[in-house]
Each structure stands twice: as C-alpha cells, then as structure tokens.
Design an enzyme around this catalytic site. Structure first.
Site, mmCIF file in Angstrom:
data_model
loop_
_atom_site.group_PDB
_atom_site.id
_atom_site.type_symbol
_atom_site.label_atom_id
_atom_site.label_comp_id
_atom_site.label_asym_id
_atom_site.label_seq_id
_atom_site.Cartn_x
_atom_site.Cartn_y
_atom_site.Cartn_z
ATOM 1 N N ARG A 50 0.833 -1.211 0.000
ATOM 2 C CA ARG A 50 0.000 0.000 0.000
ATOM 3 C C ARG A 50 0.867 1.259 0.000
ATOM 4 N NH1 ARG A 50 -4.462 0.735 4.657
ATOM 5 N NH2 ARG A 50 -2.630 1.208 5.889
ATOM 6 N N LYS A 149 -2.452 7.092 1.223
ATOM 7 C CA LYS A 149 -2.232 7.394 2.650
ATOM 8 C C LYS A 149 -1.156 8.472 2.717
ATOM 9 C CE LYS A 149 -1.911 4.832 7.001
ATOM 10 N NZ LYS A 149 -2.976 5.509 7.708
ATOM 11 N N GLU A 182 -15.739 6.801 5.980
ATOM 12 C CA GLU A 182 -14.965 6.153 7.046
ATOM 13 C C GLU A 182 -14.806 7.143 8.176
ATOM 14 O OE1 GLU A 182 -10.922 5.469 5.769
ATOM 15 O OE2 GLU A 182 -10.880 7.349 4.662
HETATM 16 N N1 PXG Z 1 -8.973 5.117 7.491
HETATM 17 C C1 PXG Z 1 -8.043 6.062 7.697
HETATM 18 C C2 PXG Z 1 -8.292 7.445 7.217
HETATM 19 C C3 PXG Z 1 -6.834 5.733 8.342
HETATM 20 O O1 PXG Z 1 -5.904 6.649 8.541
HETATM 21 C C4 PXG Z 1 -7.644 3.452 8.564
HETATM 22 C C5 PXG Z 1 -8.797 3.837 7.901
HETATM 23 C C6 PXG Z 1 -7.479 2.028 8.963
HETATM 24 O O2 PXG Z 1 -6.555 1.394 8.086
HETATM 25 P P1 PXG Z 1 -5.647 0.181 8.564
HETATM 26 O O3 PXG Z 1 -4.830 -0.160 7.372
HETATM 27 O O4 PXG Z 1 -4.815 0.691 9.710
HETATM 28 O O5 PXG Z 1 -6.558 -0.896 8.973
HETATM 29 C C7 PXG Z 1 -6.627 4.404 8.775
HETATM 30 C C8 PXG Z 1 -5.326 4.053 9.429
HETATM 31 C C9 PXG Z 1 -4.202 6.716 14.834
HETATM 32 C C10 PXG Z 1 -3.855 6.510 13.403
HETATM 33 O O6 PXG Z 1 -3.346 7.238 15.569
HETATM 34 C C11 PXG Z 1 -4.651 5.706 12.641
HETATM 35 C C12 PXG Z 1 -4.340 5.501 11.304
HETATM 36 C C13 PXG Z 1 -3.257 6.102 10.787
HETATM 37 C C14 PXG Z 1 -2.463 6.911 11.562
HETATM 38 C C15 PXG Z 1 -2.748 7.117 12.903
HETATM 39 O O7 PXG Z 1 -5.312 6.372 15.227
HETATM 40 N N2 PXG Z 1 -5.227 4.684 10.679
#
Ligand code: PXG
Length: 287
Positions: A50, A149, A182
């Site tokens: 990713r 991301k 989301e």
């Molecule tokens: N949506 C967004 C916008 C994210 O940033 C997720 C979904 C979940 O994706 P994953 O691949 O982790 O299952 C994310 C990722 C935090 C934090 O501190 C969370 C993310 C990134 C950076 C910090 O909560 N989440």
C-alpha cells in the site's frame, strides 16, 4: 529507541529531518502505521504494498525496493527489541527549497519509527463507543484519492476535532454525495440482517488492511459480506456497527448521532469477529 532515517539509526533526541523537507512544508509524502504482535510486523507485505501504491499515485520514487523496505522494517523491530508495538513508516519527498516544485527534491527520505503502542481503554471493547457524523466531508477522489495514505491529514484532523467536541473518540465522514466513507483513522462496518456491510473503496476511503482482514475473516466464518454504498439511514438502523484500524483492531459502536445501535451493547457478529481476530492474530493482551 532507535529511529531509522535514510540508512542510519539515531537516538530519539537526535532523529531529525530538515526544515526544508517537503513532507513538512507541503505534506508531500506517504506513510503507514503497522502493528507489531509478538515481535513480528502484522501484514507487513500488505502495508509495504500500500505504501508503494500511495507513492506511485503521487509520483514519489521510494529509494528502496519493496523487498529491501520489508527487510529494513524487520531489522528496525529487531534492533529495538520490540515485542508488541507500533511502527510508523514515513516516506517524504525529501529536502528541497521553499518552492512547491518537487523536482527540487533530489531524493525521498525514509523514516522508520518503532514505538510502544498506546492501547485504547479496555471498556471501548467491552462496552462499545459512541460516534457522531462530522460536518467535515471526506476528500473527494477527484482531488486526492483517500486511498493514498498521504502525509496530509487535515481533513481527518478537522473531523477528529468535531468528534472531541462532541465527547467522542471518532467521527464518521460522508463524501460529497452524502454517502458514508470512514472515520478519521478507522474504517466503518455495519451488520444488517446478518450481512456485513462496509463502504466500497470507490466511496472515497482508505482501503484499510484491518478492513480487508475482517472481510476475509467474516467470509471464512460464513458471514455474508458486501462493499457497497451506505447512507446515514443505514448506520442509524443497523443491527450492529464497529470500526476497524491498525491501532483500534475492532471496536464496537453502540451509538451514532444519538441513535442507539441495536440493543445498545456490542453485537453478536461483532463479538464473534473480535474473538476470531484476536485468536488468529494474537490477543491484544499478549505479552
Ligand atoms: N482510514 C483512515 C483514514 C486511516 O488513517 C484506517 C482507515 C485504517 O486502516 P488500517 O490499514 O490501519 O486498517 C486508517 C489508518 C491513529 C492513526 O493514531 C490511525 C491511522 C493512521 C495513523 C494514525 O489512530 N489509521
């Protein structure tokens, strides 16, 4: 704590990048957040994939191959001796001048921070959480596709501020058409008539690794799933709701904009998926 920057390891206090780095000046870069369970990075290949897809979308050349990146992350975990933690992998456009032009940045910078994980309170998992819908809309894929991301999280930060103001830890964002996308750092799922539903990537979401893992777990345990278009009405009338993310794993949602979800307690299918996730990928209390 040893932090990797461009081939060298630094102590926390000496781990610095230039004020001319376009990651800082323009949010020009991409990142990943990865969990470490029992000394191993969770779904490392998927995260690296990713990261490289995000970089490709913004025309950022990562100066390592996917394989070397994977090895370097693994080496960073080993050097830090971390059993259960969190990795922040960042690639910035690198050092340039004060202008926007990325051509002035000769080389991207790679940063790997291996940190302890700050877990959410256990009651989030046992009792569930309340969320709101933010008035901040999710970025439209016409501009910056949320599948990237990127280092620019302003959109999510504004929604997170709204959540905090409402006394919630998360807020759900709608897209320009009003469909559910989301939360600020988590994907969202509902269960309706025993079917697991979640917004499709085309709605404008980050295609979460935990989201994908949960879809696979659900399918392997006989739960019907669909990536689709959801409205606020669907959230309000759902039997169950939960969020997924690297930090969160799976967190039940019991209230949305003041509407009680189901009977106000974490749902049956949600519980089943939480148990399945923990059993398959290491319990969060594992140590
Ligand atoms: N949506 C967004 C916008 C994210 O940033 C997720 C979904 C979940 O994706 P994953 O691949 O982790 O299952 C994310 C990722 C935090 C934090 O501190 C969370 C993310 C990134 C950076 C910090 O909560 N989440």
């Amino acid at each position: 704590m040893k932090i990797y920057i461009d081939g060298e390891y630094f102590d926390k206090d000496n781990a610095c990048i230039s004020v001319f780095d376009h990651g800082l000046l323009y949010g020009d870069g991409v990142f990943e957040g990865i969990r470490i369970y029992s000394g191993r990075a969770f779904k490392l290949k998927e995260h690296i994939k990713r990261l490289f897809m995000s970089a490709k979308a913004i025309r950022l050349d990562i100066p390592l191959t996917e394989k070397v990146m994977e090895e370097t992350v693994t080496e960073s975990i080993r050097i830090n001796g971390t059993e259960n933690g969190y990795i922040r992998l960042v690639v910035t456009r690198g050092k340039g001048d004060l202008g926007v032009d990325p051509a002035k940045c000769p080389k991207a910078s790679v940063i790997i921070i291996v940190a302890d994980i700050e877990l959410y309170p256990e009651e989030y998992y046992t009792k569930g959480i309340k969320i709101i819908t933010a008035s901040t809309r999710r970025l439209h894929p016409d501009g910056i596709d949320p599948r990237i991301k990127s280092l620019n999280y302003l959109n999510n930060i504004l929604a997170k501020i709204e959540a905090a103001q409402a006394g919630c830890m998360e807020a759900v964002m709608l897209n320009k058409e009003g469909y559910v996308t989301e939360c600020t750092g988590d994907n969202i799922f509902i269960i309706y008539n025993n079917v697991l539903l979640t917004p499709a990537p085309a709605c404008g979401i980050l295609n979460g690794i935990t989201r994908q893992t949960v879809i696979e777990l659900a399918e392997s345990t006989g739960v019907e799933t669909a990536s689709t278009f959801l409205t606020q009405y669907d959230l309000y009338t759902a039997d169950e709701c939960f969020l997924t993310g690297t930090g969160a794993e799976i967190i039940p949602v019991i209230m949305i904009d003041g509407r009680v979800v189901g009977n106000g307690e974490p749902g049956r299918v949600t519980g089943k998926l939480m148990n399945e996730f923990r059993a398959t990928y290491m319990p969060r209390n594992f140590s």
